[in-house]
Scaffold this active site. Sequence first.
Site, PDB file in Angstrom:
ATOM      1  N   ARG A  19       0.833  -1.033  -0.058  1.00 54.36           N
ATOM      2  CA  ARG A  19       0.085  -0.080  -0.040  1.00 54.36           C
ATOM      3  C   ARG A  19       0.663   1.396  -0.022  1.00 54.36           C
ATOM      4  O   ARG A  19       0.641   1.971  -0.656  1.00 54.36           O
ATOM      5  CB  ARG A  19      -0.970   0.103   1.288  1.00 54.36           C
ATOM      6  CG  ARG A  19      -2.122  -0.636   1.441  1.00 54.36           C
ATOM      7  CD  ARG A  19      -2.471  -1.268   2.636  1.00 54.36           C
ATOM      8  NE  ARG A  19      -1.521  -2.279   2.860  1.00 54.36           N
ATOM      9  CZ  ARG A  19      -1.733  -3.494   2.571  1.00 54.36           C
ATOM     10  NH1 ARG A  19      -2.967  -3.728   2.213  1.00 54.36           N
ATOM     11  NH2 ARG A  19      -0.998  -4.505   2.619  1.00 54.36           N
ATOM     12  N   THR A  20       1.795   1.356   0.888  1.00 55.61           N
ATOM     13  CA  THR A  20       2.507   2.639   1.350  1.00 55.61           C
ATOM     14  C   THR A  20       3.308   2.990  -0.085  1.00 55.61           C
ATOM     15  O   THR A  20       3.277   3.923  -0.683  1.00 55.61           O
ATOM     16  CB  THR A  20       3.209   2.551   2.321  1.00 55.61           C
ATOM     17  OG1 THR A  20       2.587   2.032   3.469  1.00 55.61           O
ATOM     18  CG2 THR A  20       3.770   3.965   2.962  1.00 55.61           C
ATOM     19  N   LYS A  26      24.544  -5.865  -2.069  1.00 55.68           N
ATOM     20  CA  LYS A  26      26.130  -6.223  -2.130  1.00 55.68           C
ATOM     21  C   LYS A  26      26.493  -5.572  -0.783  1.00 55.68           C
ATOM     22  O   LYS A  26      27.869  -5.755  -0.667  1.00 55.68           O
ATOM     23  CB  LYS A  26      26.710  -5.598  -3.488  1.00 55.68           C
ATOM     24  CG  LYS A  26      26.099  -6.069  -4.758  1.00 55.68           C
ATOM     25  CD  LYS A  26      26.706  -5.196  -5.876  1.00 55.68           C
ATOM     26  CE  LYS A  26      26.049  -5.298  -7.124  1.00 55.68           C
ATOM     27  NZ  LYS A  26      26.629  -4.487  -8.150  1.00 55.68           N
ATOM     28  N   ARG A  46      10.974   3.615   3.658  1.00 57.13           N
ATOM     29  CA  ARG A  46      10.581   2.584   4.662  1.00 57.13           C
ATOM     30  C   ARG A  46      11.692   1.690   5.215  1.00 57.13           C
ATOM     31  O   ARG A  46      12.733   1.363   4.359  1.00 57.13           O
ATOM     32  CB  ARG A  46       9.554   1.909   3.957  1.00 57.13           C
ATOM     33  CG  ARG A  46       9.559   0.485   4.742  1.00 57.13           C
ATOM     34  CD  ARG A  46       8.176  -0.219   4.712  1.00 57.13           C
ATOM     35  NE  ARG A  46       6.938   0.611   4.794  1.00 57.13           N
ATOM     36  CZ  ARG A  46       5.822   0.066   4.982  1.00 57.13           C
ATOM     37  NH1 ARG A  46       5.500  -1.162   4.781  1.00 57.13           N
ATOM     38  NH2 ARG A  46       4.813   0.728   5.320  1.00 57.13           N
ATOM     39  N   HIS A 104       4.841   5.228  11.836  1.00 57.93           N
ATOM     40  CA  HIS A 104       4.191   5.261  10.495  1.00 57.93           C
ATOM     41  C   HIS A 104       3.333   6.426  10.307  1.00 57.93           C
ATOM     42  O   HIS A 104       2.084   6.409  10.339  1.00 57.93           O
ATOM     43  CB  HIS A 104       3.367   4.002  10.315  1.00 57.93           C
ATOM     44  CG  HIS A 104       3.367   3.534   8.995  1.00 57.93           C
ATOM     45  ND1 HIS A 104       3.405   4.431   7.767  1.00 57.93           N
ATOM     46  CD2 HIS A 104       2.891   2.402   8.556  1.00 57.93           C
ATOM     47  CE1 HIS A 104       2.955   3.795   6.908  1.00 57.93           C
ATOM     48  NE2 HIS A 104       2.593   2.705   7.121  1.00 57.93           N
TER      49      HIS A 104
HETATM   50  N1  ASP Z   1       1.319  -1.978   6.926  1.00 60.96           N
HETATM   51  C1  ASP Z   1       1.530  -1.427   8.120  1.00 60.96           C
HETATM   52  C2  ASP Z   1       3.107  -1.420   8.591  1.00 60.96           C
HETATM   53  O1  ASP Z   1       4.051  -1.463   7.706  1.00 60.96           O
HETATM   54  C3  ASP Z   1       0.954  -2.392   9.392  1.00 60.96           C
HETATM   55  C4  ASP Z   1       1.258  -3.669   9.333  1.00 60.96           C
HETATM   56  O2  ASP Z   1       2.036  -4.173   8.503  1.00 60.96           O
HETATM   57  O3  ASP Z   1       0.821  -4.438  10.211  1.00 60.96           O
HETATM   58  O4  ASP Z   1       3.545  -0.964   9.740  1.00 60.96           O
HETATM   59  N1   CP Z   2      -0.325  -0.118   5.823  1.00 62.48           N
HETATM   60  C1   CP Z   2       0.715  -0.406   5.108  1.00 62.48           C
HETATM   61  O1   CP Z   2       1.741   0.431   5.600  1.00 62.48           O
HETATM   62  O2   CP Z   2       0.831  -1.305   4.099  1.00 62.48           O
HETATM   63  P1   CP Z   2       1.991  -1.779   3.557  1.00 62.48           P
HETATM   64  O3   CP Z   2       2.972  -2.288   4.571  1.00 62.48           O
HETATM   65  O4   CP Z   2       1.553  -2.797   2.418  1.00 62.48           O
HETATM   66  O5   CP Z   2       2.576  -0.438   2.899  1.00 62.48           O
END
Ligand code: ASP
Ligand code: CP
Length: 321
Positions: free
Chosen positions: A64-65, A92, A114, A142
């Site tokens: 998603r993010t 590497k 991330r 987050h």
């Molecule tokens: N997608 C969110 C995160 O990356 C929540 C989760 O993974 O549970 O923190």
């Molecule tokens: N909610 C969220 O951060 O989803 P992803 O880990 O898929 O990005």
Amino acid sequence: MTAIATEPAPMPHLLGIDDLDTAQVVRILDTAEQLLPIATRERNTVPTLRGKVVCNLFLEDSTRTRISFDLAAKRLSAEVLNFSAKGSSVSKGESFKDTALTLDAMGVDCVVVRSGSSGAPLQLARYLDVPILNAGDGWHQHPTQALLDVFTMRRHLGDLAGRHVVIVGDLLHSRVARSEVQALTLLGAKVSVVAPPTLLPPQVEGWGVELVADLDEVLPDVDVVYLLRVQRERMHRAFFPSSREYSRLWGMDARRLALLGEQAIVMHPGPMNRGVEISGEVADSDRAVITEQVTNGIAVRMACLYLLLAARGGSDAEEAR
Ligand code: ASP
Ligand code: CP
């Protein structure tokens, strides 16, 4: 900038909700509201960030993010570089600092990061002189998830002051929960938490939330049930007897759904473990706004990019005016 009435605020970075005050959160939400028609493609892209280069540095998995930041930047006409650990020289053994300096040398205007390490975005902000957006770091923060969540709540419930949100589940490993509690508190909401005792962070007493022992008891009183994923990849021992036991005590199922008030909504940041913290029936019910959260995420991330980047000037769109 014709599509957005809000003047960009000079926010240097978005590292955590703890960097923001209430006015800044409201400003992001109000800007996102204006951008929603563009995010949802009711209108075309805007040239706001034309000439800017946004780098998505994803060192930990994401669906998603990552996609949402990609789309958000493109809707604002920025160029997007997608960078992941797999397939890059990180595999590497290139260090985080050298990766950062390489991006800097390429002339990126902004980095969305991330990482599995708490504090990686802050470290990046020390290496680079461009805005850094935290897309999730370790167990820490987050922020854009929390912002898109409060945006979604606000669209359903109006002003969040005095509204009651219960956060349920694996708080210990959750960066979402930490950001969520801070954002909700800034907006004046009341926050309760319910979790297996082994999955409560030791410092939770200092979070300003109410600890509730029994999920069934609190459900009739809440406006939002926010379910957290059981984060198995962060568990190196058993925190509860079994998934069946977890879903019986802390999972949202059809019986619990019936305990909610008429207007209450069910949220989850995704990805979901269906059958553990949320039953398939609840996830697919009309009380769940989980896909709406995803859509709203594009508008909220557009707002964050706009507020961080447009204030620094220098986009083609701006020069053309
Ligand atoms: N997608 C969110 C995160 O990356 C929540 C989760 O993974 O549970 O923190
Ligand atoms: N909610 C969220 O951060 O989803 P992803 O880990 O898929 O990005």
